[in-house]
Scaffold this active site. Structure first.
Site, PDB file in Angstrom:
ATOM      1  N   SER A 181       0.850  -1.202   0.000  1.00 18.32           N
ATOM      2  CA  SER A 181       0.000   0.000   0.000  1.00 18.32           C
ATOM      3  C   SER A 181       0.883   1.249   0.000  1.00 18.32           C
ATOM      4  O   SER A 181       1.744   1.398  -0.874  1.00 18.32           O
ATOM      5  CB  SER A 181      -0.965  -0.093   1.176  1.00 18.32           C
ATOM      6  OG  SER A 181      -1.615   1.126   1.442  1.00 18.32           O
ATOM      7  N   ASP A 279      -8.991  -5.099  -5.973  1.00 17.12           N
ATOM      8  CA  ASP A 279      -8.536  -3.821  -5.407  1.00 17.12           C
ATOM      9  C   ASP A 279      -8.960  -2.708  -6.359  1.00 17.12           C
ATOM     10  O   ASP A 279      -8.609  -2.746  -7.548  1.00 17.12           O
ATOM     11  CB  ASP A 279      -7.003  -3.851  -5.244  1.00 17.12           C
ATOM     12  CG  ASP A 279      -6.441  -2.598  -4.584  1.00 17.12           C
ATOM     13  OD1 ASP A 279      -7.171  -1.587  -4.433  1.00 17.12           O
ATOM     14  OD2 ASP A 279      -5.244  -2.638  -4.207  1.00 17.12           O
TER      15      ASP A 279
END
Lengths: 336, 548
Positions: A181, A279
């Protein structure tokens, strides 16, 4: 949906907690965040052959890092810590990888001692025979761009001055920059700086790296709110990290966007990128991989079709094990 | 590069319950979530998942939901089911009750260090190594640590000749480092303590007293340590918070302080009680402390000062001193607990003094003390202890633990160096130095600094019939804010299973927890609690009681 129940509970719990912490006015409930975060201390008693200890690697910014390494071998097989051996001694006479790891959390959440990241770093040690350095970079919104990048750079510089991290006959630092991330985003930018200044990086390992841009991509529209993440929360985190008044085409957020830097001329390192098919940021991540390729740099893209964010936290899916294999192979083939 | 530990690979389709991971976790708890810091019964996973979904929809009315959850006080996030349930009930009060809460896993034996990744069962020896100063000093510092450990090893093996040689060498190395701060200073203290152990060992209370110095000295050292660092302030603050909450609604309250010292903890409580909505209760304070050798009644002097303060803020107050050399000399009747009053038992850094050698079958004083504490049915028992493992059976283990613990502790003191405070700091360091000396050079009944980590205290206190009262996000926030008053940005407060710890740079150093008596524990008979024939203001010398 192919998500194990305990993973679903874990990530949903994070989503719930995080929703409470982001305030509409852009401030962050840091006290509650620290209260809720599950942390673990370092441990010089070998646990599954791995020990960890914390270091202040920069007094000025009080930058902490947790060092993970294979337990120093002793004559006896006792489980007590081997304090006779220096904690900061090379784990092996042969070349070994050093992985500088930046935890995720969208630049605002988690810490170097969050339980989920402690587990992951320990796993990297065993997977790759590596020394892992997990950096407690400064987080937003209290510290905006470029603080996290500066801290990442400090960690890389620190590693380059530690003799015990240099291995092989050529006494080289075989360093990999890694993160998930926001940590992946940090790893990229530190690698750029390294390339600019001639510090050799053996490879980048980016797990679902956090990138974005002004326009709304197809995956953002399609997956908005479907798998734990919303476009609105992504916007909040970018607003909290980027300089006041900047938009998401700022190069920190969109390195291959209109304000991006040209990487063609730079000796940028090789990259392994994982992208989760569920995602919503995947279009940006795929564009990132494409951008590296077009700039002539080596990139291996591992796309996991039915994976969600955070698939690497719990060892309970094929995504987890296969991605770990990819990481292991990437590191071993770039560390010799 | 060997194989890494593999759980069984589950390509789960739908919501299959995942396998439970490491064998060492309690069998009904999901092992993978435990590794992430959350305790959830495998059988509860589905229910928790549904609750999370319901919470999602409840919070979907964004601003109201967000505000309610943000303003709420949160407790023990590790007990995920309870945490989710508590937020749900904030947002939709008509919820069915939860199953009984999951008790924290207890370490019945010394935790197995080979157990992978479970934060609750791993034997933690956290190390924060201070950053390097200069190259050669760094080398000497590392050398010192090696020598210290080698010396301790020699001592453990009974090789006092070798130990003596190593000490001599260490004294030489100490001349090469800056012995005024950092590892040099701490190493110096440990070398001295090792010396004492080898050449003038101490295993009975009488010689330990000479090591420790007089009670009055000890009070002064304590006071300086209190001033110069946040640890004791944090302790007092957390304990007072818990006591205040427990006293809510009671008109007659009684605090029993296991170590009165200068009574530093109590002005804040008195003032908080004075400001209580509905008016202050009648506060009794029973302060236990060392007998005064010179005929002075030190306890009473402290009591008088507190009484003056209470008078000035209009809190009805009564004080009683109980002079005892050891807490286990105290008998419940000396405390004069009155039926109907809310009792708080407050122990700051005292319980560890009642422990014996682990694995020693003889009942340690802690058991009888906890027995009567529970018997007086306190509304709250506040416990503050060093977060360290200084009672391990093997000397080398204790030594190594202490070396890292006190290095971190001293590091934290040094971070806030102001010229005005340097003298205070020096005195505070003597306070810590005495602890080091006791841990390293004393044995048997003389060794009183038998610090044990929170995970062990949970087991003990739980086993004695006490239940944890969780300290919540409110206390956490106030503690964090208290710390911002201290410069030296390295202090950290952490929540661990309902307890709070304060540490330096990610290493917890002190823990605060609160407890109450289990409902099914039998109270002491009133005859043991209250003897109406005794005047409430007389000090009782417990050591005299023992001789009778």
């Amino acid at each position: 949906m192919v998500v194990p129940l305990n993973t679903w509970v874990l990530i949903s719990n994070f989503k719930l907690a995080y929703n409470m912490l982001r305030r509409p006015d852009g401030t962050f409930n840091r006290h509650l965040a620290e209260f809720l975060d599950r942390k673990v201390p370092a441990n010089v008693f070998p646990a599954n052959g791995v020990i960890s200890f914390d270091l202040v690697i920069d007094r000025q910014t009080t930058l902490l890092a947790r060092i993970y390494r294979p337990a120093p071998s002793t004559a006896s097989d006792s489980p007590r810590p081997s304090l006779h051996a220096d904690l900061r001694s090379p784990p092996s006479p042969d070349p070994f990888p050093v992985i500088i790891f930046f935890h995720g959390g969208s630049f605002a959440h988690s810490s170097f001692n969050s339980a989920i990241y402690d587990s992951l770093c320990r796993r990297f040690v065993l997977l790759c025979g590596a020394v892992v350095i997990s950096v407690n970079y400064r987080r937003s919104p209290e510290y905006r761009y470029p603080c996290a990048y500066d801290d990442g750079w400090t960690a890389l510089k620190w590693a380059s001055t530690e003799p015990w991290l240099h291995s092989g006959k050529d006494a080289k630092l075989r360093v990999f920059l890694s993160g998930d991330s926001s940590g992946g985003n940090i790893a990229h930018h530190v690698a750029v700086r390294a390339a600019e200044l001639g510090i050799e990086v053996s490879g980048n390992i980016l797990l679902n790296p956090m990138f974005g841009g002004n326009r709304r991509t197809e995956s953002e529209k399609r997956l908005d709110g479907k798998y734990f993440v919303t476009v609105q929360d992504r916007d909040w985190y970018w607003k909290a990290f980027l300089p006041e008044g900047a938009d998401r085409d700022h190069p920190a957020c969109n390195p291959f966007g209109p304000n991006g830097m040209k990487l063609e001329e730079l000796p940028f390192t090789k990259t392994l990128v994982t992208v989760a098919g569920l995602d919503l940021s995947q279009d940006w991540q795929l564009a990132y991989a494409e951008g590296l390729k077009e700039a002539g740099h080596d990139v291996k893209l591992v796309y996991r079709d039915q994976a969600t964010i955070g698939f690497y936290f719990l060892p309970n899916t094929e995504h987890f094990y296969e991605v770990m294999e990819e990481i292991k192979n990437f590191v071993s083939s770039n560390c010799w | 590069m060997g194989p890494y530990p593999l759980g069984s690979s589950t390509a789960a389709s739908g919501w299959a319950a995942a396998d439970s991971g490491p064998q060492c976790s309690a069998s009904e708890i999901d092992g993978l979530l435990a590794g992430a810091g959350y305790r959830v019964r495998s059988s509860d996973l589905l229910h928790v998942a549904h609750s999370l979904e319901r919470l999602e929809s409840a919070m979907g009315g964004a601003p109201a939901g967000y505000l309610a959850s943000a303003e709420a006080v949160h407790y023990n996030p590790s007990d995920l089911a309870a945490w989710v349930h508590s937020i749900l009930s904030e947002l939709s009060p008509s919820l069915p009750p939860l199953r009984p809460p999951l008790a924290a896993p207890v370490a019945e034996t010394w935790p197995d260090p080979t157990c992978f990744s479970s934060p609750y069962q791993q034997n933690q020896m956290a190390v924060v190594v201070a950053t390097r100063q200069r190259e050669e000093e760094e080398g000497s510092a590392i050398r010192l640590v090696h020598l210290l450990v080698s010396c301790a090893d020699a001592v453990q093996r009974g090789d006092s000749g070798l130990a003596g040689n190593i000490i001599a060498e260490m004294r030489v190395v100490l001349t090469r480092v800056n012995a005024g701060f950092g590892i040099g200073k701490v190493a110096g203290y440990f070398v001295d303590a090792l010396c004492r152990r080898i050449y003038s060992p101490c295993s009975s209370s009488s010689c330990s007293a000479s090591v420790a110095g007089s009670a009055a000295d000890q009070e002064i050292l304590y006071h300086h340590f209190y001033e110069i660092s946040p640890y004791l302030k944090f302790a007092h603050f957390m304990a007072n918070q818990a006591i205040l909450e427990a006293f809510d609604g009671y008109d007659r309250v009684h605090v029993i302080d296991f170590n009165l010292m200068h009574g530093l903890q109590w002005p804040a409580l008195i003032q908080a009680l004075a400001l209580r909505a509905g008016g202050p209760p009648f506060l009794r304070l029973t302060g236990i402390g060392q007998p005064s050798p010179d005929g002075r009644d030190a306890l009473r002097e402290v009591g008088l000062r507190l009484a003056e303060l209470a008078l000035s803020v209009r809190v009805r107050f009564a004080f009683r001193g109980v002079a005892a050399s050891r807490i286990d000399d105290v008998r419940p009747w000396m405390l004069q607990v009155v039926p109907g009053e809310a009792v708080a038992v407050n122990s700051v850094l005292q319980l560890h003094r009642l422990l014996g050698d682990p694995g020693d079958d003889a009942a340690a004083p802690i058991d009888s003390v906890l027995g009567w504490v529970v018997g007086i049915r306190p509304k709250i028992v506040t416990v503050v202890e060093q977060e360290a493992d200084h009672n391990r059976p093997a000397f080398l283990d204790r030594f190594a633990e202490a070396l890292f613990y006190y290095s971190t502790m001293f590091d934290s003191l040094e971070a806030r160096r102001g010229a005005a405070q340097q003298q205070q700091q020096a005195v505070a360091e003597v306070y810590l130095q005495r602890e080091i000396c006791n841990i390293v050079s004393c044995e048997g009944t003389a060794r009183v600094e038998r610090h044990e980590p929170l995970v062990r205290w949970r087991a003990r206190l739980g086993g004695a019939g006490l239940r944890a009262v969780h300290l919540g996000s409110n206390a956490f926030k106030q503690a964090s804010m208290l710390l911002t008053l201290f410069s030296g940005e390295g202090y950290c407060v952490e929540e661990v299973d309902g307890c709070l710890t304060l540490g330096w740079h990610s290493r917890p150093l002190i823990s605060a927890s609160a407890w109450r008596a289990d409902d099914d524990v039998a109270p002491l008979p009133d005859s043991q609690l209250f003897d109406p024939s005794i005047d409430a203001t007389i000090n009782v010398d417990a050591s005299q009681q023992r001789q009778q």
